[in-house]
Design a protein around this motif. Structure first.
Motif, PDB file in Angstrom:
ATOM      1  N   ARG A  49      -3.623 -23.017   6.247  1.00 19.78           N
ATOM      2  CA  ARG A  49      -5.050 -22.877   5.996  1.00 19.78           C
ATOM      3  C   ARG A  49      -5.403 -23.432   4.610  1.00 19.78           C
ATOM      4  O   ARG A  49      -6.487 -23.220   4.099  1.00 19.78           O
ATOM      5  N   ARG A  62       3.253 -16.433  18.875  1.00 23.37           N
ATOM      6  CA  ARG A  62       2.439 -16.573  17.658  1.00 23.37           C
ATOM      7  C   ARG A  62       2.862 -15.475  16.707  1.00 23.37           C
ATOM      8  O   ARG A  62       2.894 -14.300  17.101  1.00 23.37           O
ATOM      9  N   VAL A 107      -5.571 -24.979  18.097  1.00 23.98           N
ATOM     10  CA  VAL A 107      -5.227 -23.812  17.280  1.00 23.98           C
ATOM     11  C   VAL A 107      -6.467 -23.274  16.575  1.00 23.98           C
ATOM     12  O   VAL A 107      -7.212 -24.034  15.957  1.00 23.98           O
ATOM     13  N   ALA A 108      -6.677 -21.963  16.667  1.00 24.96           N
ATOM     14  CA  ALA A 108      -7.848 -21.329  16.061  1.00 24.96           C
ATOM     15  C   ALA A 108      -7.487 -20.454  14.859  1.00 24.96           C
ATOM     16  O   ALA A 108      -8.373 -20.022  14.132  1.00 24.96           O
ATOM     17  N   GLN A 109      -6.192 -20.168  14.660  1.00 26.50           N
ATOM     18  CA  GLN A 109      -5.753 -19.325  13.549  1.00 26.50           C
ATOM     19  C   GLN A 109      -4.522 -19.934  12.898  1.00 26.50           C
ATOM     20  O   GLN A 109      -3.662 -20.493  13.592  1.00 26.50           O
ATOM     21  N   SER A 110      -4.439 -19.799  11.566  1.00 25.47           N
ATOM     22  CA  SER A 110      -3.233 -20.266  10.886  1.00 25.47           C
ATOM     23  C   SER A 110      -2.078 -19.328  11.239  1.00 25.47           C
ATOM     24  O   SER A 110      -2.293 -18.212  11.722  1.00 25.47           O
ATOM     25  N   VAL A 166      -2.751 -28.674   9.380  1.00 25.75           N
ATOM     26  CA  VAL A 166      -3.711 -27.774   8.742  1.00 25.75           C
ATOM     27  C   VAL A 166      -4.795 -27.374   9.735  1.00 25.75           C
ATOM     28  O   VAL A 166      -5.208 -28.165  10.583  1.00 25.75           O
ATOM     29  N   LEU A 167      -5.234 -26.149   9.619  1.00 21.93           N
ATOM     30  CA  LEU A 167      -6.185 -25.564  10.563  1.00 21.93           C
ATOM     31  C   LEU A 167      -7.455 -26.391  10.698  1.00 21.93           C
ATOM     32  O   LEU A 167      -7.950 -26.617  11.800  1.00 21.93           O
ATOM     33  N   TRP A 168      -7.983 -26.928   9.579  1.00 23.45           N
ATOM     34  CA  TRP A 168      -9.251 -27.659   9.627  1.00 23.45           C
ATOM     35  C   TRP A 168      -9.128 -29.028  10.272  1.00 23.45           C
ATOM     36  O   TRP A 168     -10.112 -29.721  10.468  1.00 23.45           O
ATOM     37  N   ASP A 169      -7.919 -29.429  10.686  1.00 31.76           N
ATOM     38  CA  ASP A 169      -7.720 -30.681  11.416  1.00 31.76           C
ATOM     39  C   ASP A 169      -7.933 -30.506  12.921  1.00 31.76           C
ATOM     40  O   ASP A 169      -7.781 -31.467  13.664  1.00 31.76           O
ATOM     41  N   ILE A 172       1.027 -23.575  10.988  1.00 34.98           N
ATOM     42  CA  ILE A 172      -0.293 -24.165  10.778  1.00 34.98           C
ATOM     43  C   ILE A 172      -0.864 -23.558   9.494  1.00 34.98           C
ATOM     44  O   ILE A 172      -1.047 -22.344   9.406  1.00 34.98           O
ATOM     45  N   TYR A 203       3.787 -20.837  15.225  1.00 31.12           N
ATOM     46  CA  TYR A 203       3.688 -21.002  16.675  1.00 31.12           C
ATOM     47  C   TYR A 203       4.972 -21.636  17.201  1.00 31.12           C
ATOM     48  O   TYR A 203       5.563 -22.495  16.539  1.00 31.12           O
TER      49      TYR A 203
END
Length: 109
Positions: free
Chosen positions: A85, A47, A62-65, A25-28, A83, A68
């Protein structure tokens, strides 16, 4: 720790996850690392299914869901990783599991 998304010992490109949980998950603040077996060459990232010209390093946060994957000269393409969100996710260890294995589940939000 790092965890490969392809079998160990295979002559393929591996996409490593840190932290080693799936789905990521992105927030990880997930770090992806592209690793080829043996003496593999340059790294190419994809991507959203398209070649990603702006990323040249073997590893990045990673900065975007989205989807990849990477490619190493000599060992080919890695498996694709998505990934998320999402705000609530049930995760399992990002490693090969066999029937009968004990595993820890994480419900996170």
């Amino acid at each position: 720790g790092w965890c490969p998304l392809s079998p160990l010992g295979a002559q393929t490109t591996q996409l490593l996850l840190d932290p080693p949980w799936t789905p990521p998950v992105l927030w990880d603040l997930v770090t992806l690392t592209c690793q080829g077996s043996g003496t593999s060459g340059a790294t190419t990232w994809y991507r959203g299914g398209k070649r990603w010209e702006h990323q040249k390093r073997d590893s990045f946060i990673v900065a975007q869901s989205g989807t990849y994957k990477c490619e190493k000269t000599g060992t080919g393409l890695s498996p694709t990783v998505f990934i998320l969100r999402d705000w609530l996710v049930l995760q399992v260890p990002a490693r090969a599991l066999l029937e009968g294995d004990t595993m820890t589940l994480r419900c996170r939000g």
